[in-house]
Write an enzyme that holds these catalytic residues in place. Sequence first.
Site, PDB file in Angstrom:
ATOM      1  N   ASN A  96       0.876  -1.180   0.000  1.00  0.00           N
ATOM      2  CA  ASN A  96       0.000   0.000   0.000  1.00  0.00           C
ATOM      3  C   ASN A  96       0.918   1.236   0.000  1.00  0.00           C
ATOM      4  OD1 ASN A  96       0.853   0.413   2.720  1.00  0.00           O
ATOM      5  ND2 ASN A  96      -0.856  -0.797   3.496  1.00  0.00           N
TER       6      ASN A  96
ATOM      7  N   ASP B 261      -4.765 -10.152   0.856  1.00  0.00           N
ATOM      8  CA  ASP B 261      -4.377 -11.520   0.500  1.00  0.00           C
ATOM      9  C   ASP B 261      -5.110 -11.979  -0.755  1.00  0.00           C
ATOM     10  OD1 ASP B 261      -3.005 -11.416   2.958  1.00  0.00           O
ATOM     11  OD2 ASP B 261      -4.789 -12.084   4.016  1.00  0.00           O
TER      12      ASP B 261
END
Length: 318
Positions: free
Chosen positions: A156, A241
Site C-alpha cells: 500500500n 491476501d
Amino acid sequence: RAGGAAMEPECRVLSIQSHVVRGYVGNKAATFPLQVLGFEVDTVNSVQFSNHTGYAHWKGQVLNSDELHELYEGLKLNKVNRYDYVLTGYTRDTSFLAMVVDIVQELKQQNSNLVYVCDPVMGDKWNGEGSMYVPKDLLPVYRDKVVPVADIITPNQFEAELLTGRKIYTEKDALEVMDMLHAMGPETVVITSSDLQASLGNDYLIALGSHRKTKADGTRITQRIRMESPKVDAVFVGTGDLFAAMLLAWTHKHPNNLKVACEKTVSAMQHVLQRTIKSAKAQAGEGNKPNSAQLELRMVQSKKDIENPEIIVKATVL
C-alpha cells in the site's frame, strides 16, 4: 471438452501464509481463488489460528523458521520442490522471513522462470497517519532481502514509502517511488491503495500499477496505470491476501498487459466486497454495525465473479 483446446500446462504455486479455521485471511483467502482460476496450490500455514486477530478472541499456533525449513526439506527429498510461483503475505518474524528468502532463492535455481509475488505487509495509514503493525526490524529484511528477490510486489502507499524512504504526496511522487521499487528488483509494482485525490471524488480510492520490462536488445519499456475504485465503508480483513492471489493469476493469464490484469483483479475485488457488505448488513440488521464474523469475505458465494469478473473498474494508462 473432448477434442477441445490442449490442456494448459500445470501451474503450481507455493503459498506461505496464515491459516484460520474460520474465515478468510492468508491462505484461506488465496487458495480458493487460485484453484478456481486453474492453479495448483501448495500451502504452508505460517500460523494456524481459530480466526483472524480482529475478533475479540483468537487462539492457535505459530510455525517457526526451523519448522518451515523442515517442511521444505520434505518436498525437496521427494523432488517435488519445483514451482512456477511463490506467494507470501503477512509475516511477523524476521527469521521466518529470512528463511522464506532462502527458499525462494533455491526455488529460482530449480526454475529460473519462477515468479515471486510478495505482499510486503508492514502497516497502513489511518486518518493520514501511518503506523507499523509488525515489528520494526522487519523493514530492513523486506527492503534489503525480500524485495530484491521479488518479481511482483503489492505494497500500500505507506509500505511503498517505508521501503523507499520517500513520502508520496502527488501522483508524480508515486510514479517515482514505483521506479525506485523497480530499481530494487521487482518488474511489477502495484500500490494497492493510496490517499491521493481521485478525479471521481472522495468516495474513490486510487491504486497505481507499474510494469517494467527489459527487451532482448536492452531497451526498457514501462507501462503505468491508475485505477479509481469505489470505497466500501467497512473494515474487511483478508482483502490484501485476496488481491495478491488474483493479481498473480491475472498477470499469469495476461503477462504483458498490466491494465487488463489489474482491471480483472480490482473488479473481482469490488464484486466480493459489495456482496460481503450487503450480506453483512443484512445479518447485522437495520442500524447495527456488522461485527467481524459478519464481515468475513463472501468467498464461496463469489466463485463466478472470481472466475470471470465483469469489468466494473477501468484502468487509465498513464
